[in-house]
Design a protein around this motif. Structure first.
Motif, PDB file in Angstrom:
ATOM      1  N   MET A  39      29.394  65.636 107.015  1.00 63.28           N
ATOM      2  CA  MET A  39      30.238  64.629 107.605  1.00 63.28           C
ATOM      3  C   MET A  39      29.431  63.382 107.957  1.00 63.28           C
ATOM      4  O   MET A  39      29.894  62.270 107.795  1.00 63.28           O
ATOM      5  CB  MET A  39      30.906  65.217 108.854  1.00 63.28           C
ATOM      6  N   ARG A  40      28.226  63.615 108.449  1.00 65.50           N
ATOM      7  CA  ARG A  40      27.354  62.497 108.815  1.00 65.50           C
ATOM      8  C   ARG A  40      27.066  61.613 107.602  1.00 65.50           C
ATOM      9  O   ARG A  40      27.030  60.384 107.711  1.00 65.50           O
ATOM     10  CB  ARG A  40      26.072  63.077 109.401  1.00 65.50           C
ATOM     11  N   GLN A  41      26.877  62.240 106.425  1.00 65.83           N
ATOM     12  CA  GLN A  41      26.621  61.474 105.199  1.00 65.83           C
ATOM     13  C   GLN A  41      27.823  60.592 104.847  1.00 65.83           C
ATOM     14  O   GLN A  41      27.647  59.474 104.365  1.00 65.83           O
ATOM     15  CB  GLN A  41      26.316  62.408 104.040  1.00 65.83           C
ATOM     16  N   GLU A  42      29.020  61.097 105.081  1.00 68.07           N
ATOM     17  CA  GLU A  42      30.211  60.307 104.786  1.00 68.07           C
ATOM     18  C   GLU A  42      30.313  59.100 105.718  1.00 68.07           C
ATOM     19  O   GLU A  42      30.714  58.018 105.297  1.00 68.07           O
ATOM     20  CB  GLU A  42      31.470  61.166 104.884  1.00 68.07           C
ATOM     21  N   VAL A  43      29.950  59.271 106.978  1.00 66.46           N
ATOM     22  CA  VAL A  43      29.971  58.147 107.914  1.00 66.46           C
ATOM     23  C   VAL A  43      28.940  57.103 107.488  1.00 66.46           C
ATOM     24  O   VAL A  43      29.213  55.898 107.495  1.00 66.46           O
ATOM     25  CB  VAL A  43      29.710  58.620 109.358  1.00 66.46           C
ATOM     26  N   GLU A  44      27.755  57.557 107.083  1.00 68.39           N
ATOM     27  CA  GLU A  44      26.728  56.631 106.606  1.00 68.39           C
ATOM     28  C   GLU A  44      27.186  55.908 105.338  1.00 68.39           C
ATOM     29  O   GLU A  44      26.938  54.711 105.171  1.00 68.39           O
ATOM     30  CB  GLU A  44      25.417  57.371 106.356  1.00 68.39           C
ATOM     31  N   ARG A  45      27.882  56.620 104.462  1.00 68.33           N
ATOM     32  CA  ARG A  45      28.392  56.012 103.228  1.00 68.33           C
ATOM     33  C   ARG A  45      29.440  54.947 103.556  1.00 68.33           C
ATOM     34  O   ARG A  45      29.418  53.839 103.009  1.00 68.33           O
ATOM     35  CB  ARG A  45      28.998  57.101 102.330  1.00 68.33           C
ATOM     36  N   GLY A  83      29.783  60.210 117.227  1.00 65.49           N
ATOM     37  CA  GLY A  83      29.324  61.579 117.141  1.00 65.49           C
ATOM     38  C   GLY A  83      30.431  62.480 116.637  1.00 65.49           C
ATOM     39  O   GLY A  83      31.596  62.096 116.601  1.00 65.49           O
ATOM     40  N   PRO A  84      30.045  63.692 116.249  1.00 63.75           N
ATOM     41  CA  PRO A  84      31.050  64.632 115.761  1.00 63.75           C
ATOM     42  C   PRO A  84      31.972  65.083 116.896  1.00 63.75           C
ATOM     43  O   PRO A  84      31.571  65.137 118.044  1.00 63.75           O
ATOM     44  CB  PRO A  84      30.221  65.798 115.221  1.00 63.75           C
ATOM     45  N   ASP A  85      33.184  65.368 116.530  1.00 61.51           N
ATOM     46  CA  ASP A  85      34.163  65.893 117.476  1.00 61.51           C
ATOM     47  C   ASP A  85      34.489  67.302 117.008  1.00 61.51           C
ATOM     48  O   ASP A  85      35.052  67.484 115.933  1.00 61.51           O
ATOM     49  CB  ASP A  85      35.408  65.009 117.495  1.00 61.51           C
ATOM     50  N   LEU A 134      36.375  69.841 111.845  1.00 56.85           N
ATOM     51  CA  LEU A 134      35.335  68.935 112.327  1.00 56.85           C
ATOM     52  C   LEU A 134      35.641  67.522 111.854  1.00 56.85           C
ATOM     53  O   LEU A 134      35.973  67.303 110.694  1.00 56.85           O
ATOM     54  CB  LEU A 134      33.964  69.369 111.799  1.00 56.85           C
ATOM     55  N   HIS A 135      35.540  66.571 112.758  1.00 57.91           N
ATOM     56  CA  HIS A 135      35.698  65.175 112.377  1.00 57.91           C
ATOM     57  C   HIS A 135      34.734  64.328 113.193  1.00 57.91           C
ATOM     58  O   HIS A 135      34.054  64.825 114.081  1.00 57.91           O
ATOM     59  CB  HIS A 135      37.151  64.712 112.534  1.00 57.91           C
ATOM     60  N   PHE A 136      34.654  63.068 112.876  1.00 58.28           N
ATOM     61  CA  PHE A 136      33.681  62.169 113.469  1.00 58.28           C
ATOM     62  C   PHE A 136      34.410  61.023 114.151  1.00 58.28           C
ATOM     63  O   PHE A 136      35.320  60.438 113.581  1.00 58.28           O
ATOM     64  CB  PHE A 136      32.780  61.605 112.365  1.00 58.28           C
ATOM     65  N   ASN A 137      34.017  60.704 115.368  1.00 62.77           N
ATOM     66  CA  ASN A 137      34.557  59.552 116.084  1.00 62.77           C
ATOM     67  C   ASN A 137      33.478  58.486 116.141  1.00 62.77           C
ATOM     68  O   ASN A 137      32.327  58.775 116.469  1.00 62.77           O
ATOM     69  CB  ASN A 137      34.967  59.920 117.513  1.00 62.77           C
ATOM     70  N   VAL A 138      33.857  57.255 115.824  1.00 59.61           N
ATOM     71  CA  VAL A 138      32.899  56.152 115.798  1.00 59.61           C
ATOM     72  C   VAL A 138      33.504  54.933 116.469  1.00 59.61           C
ATOM     73  O   VAL A 138      34.672  54.622 116.256  1.00 59.61           O
ATOM     74  CB  VAL A 138      32.512  55.793 114.338  1.00 59.61           C
ATOM     75  N   TYR A 157      36.259  58.717 124.636  1.00 52.91           N
ATOM     76  CA  TYR A 157      36.677  59.800 123.746  1.00 52.91           C
ATOM     77  C   TYR A 157      35.689  60.024 122.607  1.00 52.91           C
ATOM     78  O   TYR A 157      35.510  61.135 122.139  1.00 52.91           O
ATOM     79  CB  TYR A 157      38.061  59.475 123.192  1.00 52.91           C
ATOM     80  N   THR A 158      35.034  58.968 122.153  1.00 58.29           N
ATOM     81  CA  THR A 158      34.131  59.050 121.011  1.00 58.29           C
ATOM     82  C   THR A 158      33.020  60.062 121.218  1.00 58.29           C
ATOM     83  O   THR A 158      32.686  60.823 120.321  1.00 58.29           O
ATOM     84  CB  THR A 158      33.530  57.658 120.717  1.00 58.29           C
ATOM     85  N   LEU A 159      32.465  60.096 122.395  1.00 56.54           N
ATOM     86  CA  LEU A 159      31.337  60.993 122.661  1.00 56.54           C
ATOM     87  C   LEU A 159      31.712  62.112 123.628  1.00 56.54           C
ATOM     88  O   LEU A 159      30.884  62.601 124.379  1.00 56.54           O
ATOM     89  CB  LEU A 159      30.152  60.187 123.208  1.00 56.54           C
ATOM     90  N   LYS A 160      32.973  62.558 123.587  1.00 52.90           N
ATOM     91  CA  LYS A 160      33.418  63.575 124.553  1.00 52.90           C
ATOM     92  C   LYS A 160      32.695  64.906 124.377  1.00 52.90           C
ATOM     93  O   LYS A 160      32.403  65.588 125.348  1.00 52.90           O
ATOM     94  CB  LYS A 160      34.924  63.761 124.484  1.00 52.90           C
TER      95      LYS A 160
END
Length: 144
Positions: free
Chosen positions: A1-7, A35-37, A58-62, A125-128
């Protein structure tokens, strides 16, 4: 998931500025903090769908920090001479992701949901998961 956010960050940077890695354009690069949620059990959600079960929930909040979209009043060369280097992004971020979804979405990234940040909303909420001790500081992603 982190790679997708970087992409997604890299593609957005290329859409916003001509040369994202050049130091003269550094102030216009998008900044992502997130960070991941982690998934939690939810009652009465009905049938699971593709978005609910992708990556096992799993999903990512940014939080994305961007320069304001530059209006196209004058040709870009004249605007850059008058006001300095400007972002090539001419629309708000949510509209950009809707209009250009084919660049961002793929089999590993099903959806990008964008909402404007206002007081008391997404920032907390992003870093909950970090706030509640479910993740450590190494899980926080900061991209510039």
């Amino acid at each position: 998931m982190r790679q997708e956010v970087e992409r997604v960050h890299w593609i957005l940077a290329k859409h916003m500025i001509h040369r994202p890695n050049h130091r003269n354009w550094a102030h216009l690069r998008p900044i992502f903090v997130g960070g991941p949620d982690l998934p939690v059990f939810k009652w009465n959600r009905g049938e699971p769908n593709r978005l609910a079960v992708a990556n096992d929930g799993l999903h990512f909040n940014v939080v994305a920090l961007l320069p304001h979209p530059s209006p196209a009043i004058l040709p870009s060369g004249i605007q850059n001479r008058l006001w300095g280097l400007q972002s090539r992004l001419k629309v708000p971020l949510d509209q950009h992701f809707r209009d250009r979804s084919e660049f961002y979405l793929n089999d590993r990234l099903a959806r990008i949901h964008v909402t404007p940040v206002s007081y008391g909303t997404m920032v907390d909420y992003t870093l909950k998961a970090f706030k509640h001790g479910r993740l450590d500081e190494d899980s926080i992603l900061v991209l510039n």
